[in-house]
Design a protein around this motif. Structure first.
Motif, PDB file in Angstrom:
ATOM      1  N   ILE A   1      20.122  17.226  -0.258  1.00  0.00           N
ATOM      2  CA  ILE A   1      19.690  18.593   0.035  1.00  0.00           C
ATOM      3  C   ILE A   1      20.913  19.492  -0.093  1.00  0.00           C
ATOM      4  CG2 ILE A   1      18.760  20.192   1.733  1.00  0.00           C
ATOM      5  CD1 ILE A   1      17.140  17.940   2.912  1.00  0.00           C
ATOM      6  N   ARG A   2      20.833  20.416  -1.028  1.00  0.00           N
ATOM      7  CA  ARG A   2      21.912  21.385  -1.222  1.00  0.00           C
ATOM      8  C   ARG A   2      21.481  22.725  -0.648  1.00  0.00           C
ATOM      9  NH1 ARG A   2      22.864  25.442  -4.852  1.00  0.00           N
ATOM     10  NH2 ARG A   2      21.155  24.819  -6.236  1.00  0.00           N
ATOM     11  N   ASN A   3      22.346  23.330   0.156  1.00  0.00           N
ATOM     12  CA  ASN A   3      22.020  24.644   0.704  1.00  0.00           C
ATOM     13  C   ASN A   3      22.811  25.730  -0.016  1.00  0.00           C
ATOM     14  OD1 ASN A   3      24.439  25.674   2.380  1.00  0.00           O
ATOM     15  ND2 ASN A   3      24.181  23.602   3.216  1.00  0.00           N
ATOM     16  N   ALA A   4      22.246  26.923  -0.036  1.00  0.00           N
ATOM     17  CA  ALA A   4      22.891  28.060  -0.693  1.00  0.00           C
ATOM     18  C   ALA A   4      22.557  29.320   0.073  1.00  0.00           C
ATOM     19  CB  ALA A   4      22.425  28.182  -2.141  1.00  0.00           C
TER      20      ALA A   4
ATOM     21  N   SER B   1      23.605  33.748  -0.363  1.00  0.00           N
ATOM     22  CA  SER B   1      24.435  34.759  -1.013  1.00  0.00           C
ATOM     23  C   SER B   1      25.128  35.659  -0.002  1.00  0.00           C
ATOM     24  CB  SER B   1      23.600  35.598  -1.981  1.00  0.00           C
ATOM     25  OG  SER B   1      22.495  36.188  -1.314  1.00  0.00           O
ATOM     26  N   THR B   2      24.441  36.005   1.102  1.00  0.00           N
ATOM     27  CA  THR B   2      25.025  36.838   2.154  1.00  0.00           C
ATOM     28  C   THR B   2      24.513  36.362   3.504  1.00  0.00           C
ATOM     29  OG1 THR B   2      23.246  38.484   2.348  1.00  0.00           O
ATOM     30  CG2 THR B   2      24.872  38.814   0.575  1.00  0.00           C
ATOM     31  N   GLY B   3      25.106  36.881   4.575  1.00  0.00           N
ATOM     32  CA  GLY B   3      24.675  36.522   5.909  1.00  0.00           C
ATOM     33  C   GLY B   3      23.320  37.072   6.280  1.00  0.00           C
ATOM     34  N   PHE B   4      22.757  37.949   5.453  1.00  0.00           N
ATOM     35  CA  PHE B   4      21.472  38.555   5.774  1.00  0.00           C
ATOM     36  C   PHE B   4      20.346  38.016   4.891  1.00  0.00           C
ATOM     37  CE2 PHE B   4      24.862  41.529   6.795  1.00  0.00           C
ATOM     38  CZ  PHE B   4      24.610  41.773   8.132  1.00  0.00           C
ATOM     39  N   SER B   5      20.644  37.072   4.037  1.00  0.00           N
ATOM     40  CA  SER B   5      19.630  36.480   3.166  1.00  0.00           C
ATOM     41  C   SER B   5      19.250  35.108   3.705  1.00  0.00           C
ATOM     42  CB  SER B   5      20.167  36.354   1.736  1.00  0.00           C
ATOM     43  OG  SER B   5      21.332  35.543   1.716  1.00  0.00           O
ATOM     44  N   PRO B   6      18.130  34.544   3.261  1.00  0.00           N
ATOM     45  CA  PRO B   6      17.713  33.239   3.770  1.00  0.00           C
ATOM     46  C   PRO B   6      18.701  32.140   3.410  1.00  0.00           C
ATOM     47  CG  PRO B   6      15.923  34.326   2.577  1.00  0.00           C
ATOM     48  CD  PRO B   6      17.164  35.105   2.296  1.00  0.00           C
ATOM     49  N   LEU B   7      18.778  31.142   4.272  1.00  0.00           N
ATOM     50  CA  LEU B   7      19.426  29.900   3.889  1.00  0.00           C
ATOM     51  C   LEU B   7      18.416  29.170   3.000  1.00  0.00           C
ATOM     52  CD1 LEU B   7      21.968  27.956   4.650  1.00  0.00           C
ATOM     53  CD2 LEU B   7      20.171  26.652   5.770  1.00  0.00           C
ATOM     54  N   ILE B   8      18.801  28.844   1.781  1.00  0.00           N
ATOM     55  CA  ILE B   8      17.915  28.172   0.840  1.00  0.00           C
ATOM     56  C   ILE B   8      18.292  26.703   0.762  1.00  0.00           C
ATOM     57  CG2 ILE B   8      17.044  28.097  -1.526  1.00  0.00           C
ATOM     58  CD1 ILE B   8      16.287  30.617  -0.073  1.00  0.00           C
ATOM     59  N   ALA B   9      17.310  25.833   0.871  1.00  0.00           N
ATOM     60  CA  ALA B   9      17.533  24.399   0.740  1.00  0.00           C
ATOM     61  C   ALA B   9      16.849  23.899  -0.523  1.00  0.00           C
ATOM     62  CB  ALA B   9      16.986  23.664   1.962  1.00  0.00           C
ATOM     63  N   TYR B  10      17.614  23.229  -1.364  1.00  0.00           N
ATOM     64  CA  TYR B  10      17.087  22.604  -2.573  1.00  0.00           C
ATOM     65  C   TYR B  10      17.041  21.093  -2.337  1.00  0.00           C
ATOM     66  CZ  TYR B  10      18.230  27.075  -4.810  1.00  0.00           C
ATOM     67  OH  TYR B  10      18.318  28.409  -5.142  1.00  0.00           O
ATOM     68  N   GLY B  11      15.850  20.532  -2.292  1.00  0.00           N
ATOM     69  CA  GLY B  11      15.696  19.088  -2.148  1.00  0.00           C
ATOM     70  C   GLY B  11      15.639  18.452  -3.525  1.00  0.00           C
ATOM     71  N   LEU B  12      16.523  17.487  -3.790  1.00  0.00           N
ATOM     72  CA  LEU B  12      16.668  16.891  -5.117  1.00  0.00           C
ATOM     73  C   LEU B  12      16.532  15.378  -5.030  1.00  0.00           C
ATOM     74  CD1 LEU B  12      19.893  18.915  -5.989  1.00  0.00           C
ATOM     75  CD2 LEU B  12      17.552  19.534  -6.624  1.00  0.00           C
ATOM     76  N   PHE B  13      15.630  14.815  -5.830  1.00  0.00           N
ATOM     77  CA  PHE B  13      15.405  13.370  -5.825  1.00  0.00           C
ATOM     78  C   PHE B  13      15.167  12.899  -7.254  1.00  0.00           C
ATOM     79  CE2 PHE B  13      12.911   9.543  -5.873  1.00  0.00           C
ATOM     80  CZ  PHE B  13      13.369   8.795  -4.807  1.00  0.00           C
ATOM     81  N   ALA B  14      15.821  11.827  -7.634  1.00  0.00           N
ATOM     82  CA  ALA B  14      15.552  11.188  -8.924  1.00  0.00           C
ATOM     83  C   ALA B  14      15.785   9.696  -8.777  1.00  0.00           C
ATOM     84  CB  ALA B  14      16.450  11.758 -10.026  1.00  0.00           C
ATOM     85  N   ALA B  15      14.851   8.908  -9.276  1.00  0.00           N
ATOM     86  CA  ALA B  15      14.974   7.452  -9.228  1.00  0.00           C
ATOM     87  C   ALA B  15      14.337   6.853 -10.473  1.00  0.00           C
ATOM     88  CB  ALA B  15      14.309   6.888  -7.970  1.00  0.00           C
ATOM     89  N   ASP B  16      14.872   5.730 -10.908  1.00  0.00           N
ATOM     90  CA  ASP B  16      14.266   4.967 -11.988  1.00  0.00           C
ATOM     91  C   ASP B  16      13.492   3.816 -11.362  1.00  0.00           C
ATOM     92  OD1 ASP B  16      15.391   6.619 -13.922  1.00  0.00           O
ATOM     93  OD2 ASP B  16      17.244   5.443 -13.975  1.00  0.00           O
ATOM     94  N   VAL B  17      12.207   3.740 -11.680  1.00  0.00           N
ATOM     95  CA  VAL B  17      11.310   2.768 -11.061  1.00  0.00           C
ATOM     96  C   VAL B  17      10.855   1.767 -12.112  1.00  0.00           C
ATOM     97  CG1 VAL B  17       9.201   2.446  -9.723  1.00  0.00           C
ATOM     98  CG2 VAL B  17      10.552   4.541  -9.429  1.00  0.00           C
ATOM     99  N   ASN B  18      11.055   0.477 -11.817  1.00  0.00           N
ATOM    100  CA  ASN B  18      10.715  -0.595 -12.745  1.00  0.00           C
ATOM    101  C   ASN B  18       9.724  -1.555 -12.089  1.00  0.00           C
ATOM    102  OD1 ASN B  18      11.362  -3.576 -13.733  1.00  0.00           O
ATOM    103  ND2 ASN B  18      11.825  -2.190 -15.422  1.00  0.00           N
ATOM    104  N   ASP B  19       8.667  -1.889 -12.832  1.00  0.00           N
ATOM    105  CA  ASP B  19       7.660  -2.831 -12.327  1.00  0.00           C
ATOM    106  C   ASP B  19       7.727  -4.172 -13.036  1.00  0.00           C
ATOM    107  OD1 ASP B  19       6.705  -2.202 -14.820  1.00  0.00           O
ATOM    108  OD2 ASP B  19       4.647  -1.805 -14.165  1.00  0.00           O
ATOM    109  N   GLY B  20       8.836  -4.442 -13.732  1.00  0.00           N
ATOM    110  CA  GLY B  20       8.980  -5.686 -14.468  1.00  0.00           C
ATOM    111  C   GLY B  20       8.568  -5.566 -15.919  1.00  0.00           C
ATOM    112  N   ARG B  21       7.911  -4.439 -16.267  1.00  0.00           N
ATOM    113  CA  ARG B  21       7.480  -4.229 -17.647  1.00  0.00           C
ATOM    114  C   ARG B  21       8.109  -2.979 -18.258  1.00  0.00           C
ATOM    115  NH1 ARG B  21       1.196  -4.306 -16.310  1.00  0.00           N
ATOM    116  NH2 ARG B  21       2.123  -3.076 -14.617  1.00  0.00           N
ATOM    117  N   GLU B  22       8.262  -1.940 -17.464  1.00  0.00           N
ATOM    118  CA  GLU B  22       8.815  -0.694 -17.972  1.00  0.00           C
ATOM    119  C   GLU B  22       9.566   0.019 -16.855  1.00  0.00           C
ATOM    120  OE1 GLU B  22       5.911   2.215 -19.024  1.00  0.00           O
ATOM    121  OE2 GLU B  22       4.630   1.777 -17.309  1.00  0.00           O
ATOM    122  N   THR B  23      10.432   0.931 -17.241  1.00  0.00           N
ATOM    123  CA  THR B  23      11.179   1.752 -16.294  1.00  0.00           C
ATOM    124  C   THR B  23      10.840   3.210 -16.546  1.00  0.00           C
ATOM    125  OG1 THR B  23      13.016   0.179 -16.235  1.00  0.00           O
ATOM    126  CG2 THR B  23      13.455   2.414 -15.450  1.00  0.00           C
ATOM    127  N   VAL B  24      10.483   3.918 -15.495  1.00  0.00           N
ATOM    128  CA  VAL B  24      10.139   5.335 -15.619  1.00  0.00           C
ATOM    129  C   VAL B  24      10.959   6.137 -14.611  1.00  0.00           C
ATOM    130  CG1 VAL B  24       7.799   4.866 -16.409  1.00  0.00           C
ATOM    131  CG2 VAL B  24       8.218   5.175 -13.976  1.00  0.00           C
TER     132      VAL B  24
END
Length: 342
Positions: free
Chosen positions: A126-129, A131-154
């Protein structure tokens, strides 16, 4: 005097909020601990599949990567006995799948047996950002995974963007920016794993019930119902989500756009491209781009590359960050879930 604030017109409540913001963010020295409660799964149910799922999670994130980082120093404390983000994720994913009717075991300690899934974690943060003390705190949730079932990876991606202006204390960002963001990420990952590797779906009756709630007057219920429409793996949810893309609430619009991607609604590519270019807010544009990435088609992935090279100003870095979830070290398989178009 130019640049001065007339405190006489702020009022006691406004003055307290102002002082909180100024103190919390002065010189970027703020440090806060966000408390994330034990995970509560969504209310989505699937028709019984009779399938048990064993999921082995391994951590392949870059050495030294931080789970919580950004302009403001925010530590994350997980309740419910989860000592860190990986423990939280495995516990939450197992709860989410089991609640939907998919009996599952998710662990970082065991290897996936025959018919199981191996999840190799590339990004989870989770990255927060701000711009100023009067703007919202923005949270960017980031997830990436490679999933393999024994036949393919996605590639399975999760992305969420939430914000909150803390009026009285920094603890006001805990739920919207951290707990809610994590809930959205886990729900999305569970939905994509189900759609790609199991194929269970919710009933038409549940879709109709969620559509009614999503269009109701209760804002919190409408938001949750909109997310859950995207989790149903039922193509009848697509028209409802398309309508919700025009909702007055920015968060509902974001949930609707995200859901169209989770459902793999390739027929809506043109609409998603239009929102990415002409969306009312940055959230609209980012979540439309995220949904395009979820489609996983050659045309959609080419659009991601074009969007990355064409982004300008403040949105250039955010766009590059989002696109990287889909394309960086992408496996030879496809981005999940492109199997069938609703």
């Amino acid at each position: 005097m130019s640049g001065m604030i007339d405190l006489s017109v702020v009022g006691d409540k406004g003055l307290k909020g102002l002082m909180t913001l100024l103190v919390a963010l002065a010189a970027g020295a703020c440090s806060h601990t966000a408390v994330v409660p034990a995970y509560e799964p969504s209310d989505v149910r699937y028709a019984p599949s009779g399938q048990r799922l064993d999921v082995a999670v391994s951590d392949a994130r870059p050495t030294g990567s931080e789970f919580s980082h950004g302009r403001v120093t925010i530590h994350v404390q997980f309740a419910g006995g989860d000592p860190n983000e990986l423990s939280f994720f495995t516990t939450a994913l197992a709860k989410e799948l089991s609640q939907r009717g998919v009996e599952s075991k998710v662990s970082t300690q065991a290897s996936a047996g025959a018919g199981g899934l191996k999840v190799t974690l590339r990004r989870f943060e989770i990255r927060n950002a701000r711009s100023t003390g009067f703007s919202p705190l923005i949270a960017y949730g980031l997830f990436a995974a490679d999933v393999n079932d024994g036949r393919e990876t996605v590639r399975v991606v999760g992305y969420a963007k939430n914000g909150k202006v803390p009026a009285w204390s920094m603890s006001e960002v805990d739920r919207p920016c951290y707990a809610d963001t994590l809930h959205e990420l886990v729900g999305e990952v569970a939905s994509k794993i189900n759609r790609r590797f199991i194929g269970a779906a919710s009933s038409d009756a549940l879709v109709a019930e969620l559509e009614k709630a999503a269009n109701g007057e209760d804002g919190a219920e409408a938001l949750q119902a909109t997310y859950e429409l995207g989790f149903t793996n039922n193509p009848k949810a697509v028209p409802a989500l398309v309508k919700l893309v025009e909702h007055e609430s920015e968060r509902v619009r974001a949930a609707a756009l995200s859901g169209l991607g989770v459902l793999g609604a390739s027929s809506e590519l043109g609409m998603l491209e239009d929102v990415h270019v002409n969306g009312k807010s940055a959230s609209d544009r980012y979540l439309a781009l995220k949904a395009i990435g979820d489609l996983g088609t050659a045309e959609a992935l080419a659009y991601l590359e074009h969007a990355k090279s064409g982004a300008e100003g403040r949105e250039a870095n955010d766009t590059a960050e989002l696109v990287s979830l889909y394309l960086d070290e992408r496996p030879s398989g496809s981005v999940a879930p492109p199997q069938s178009e609703p």
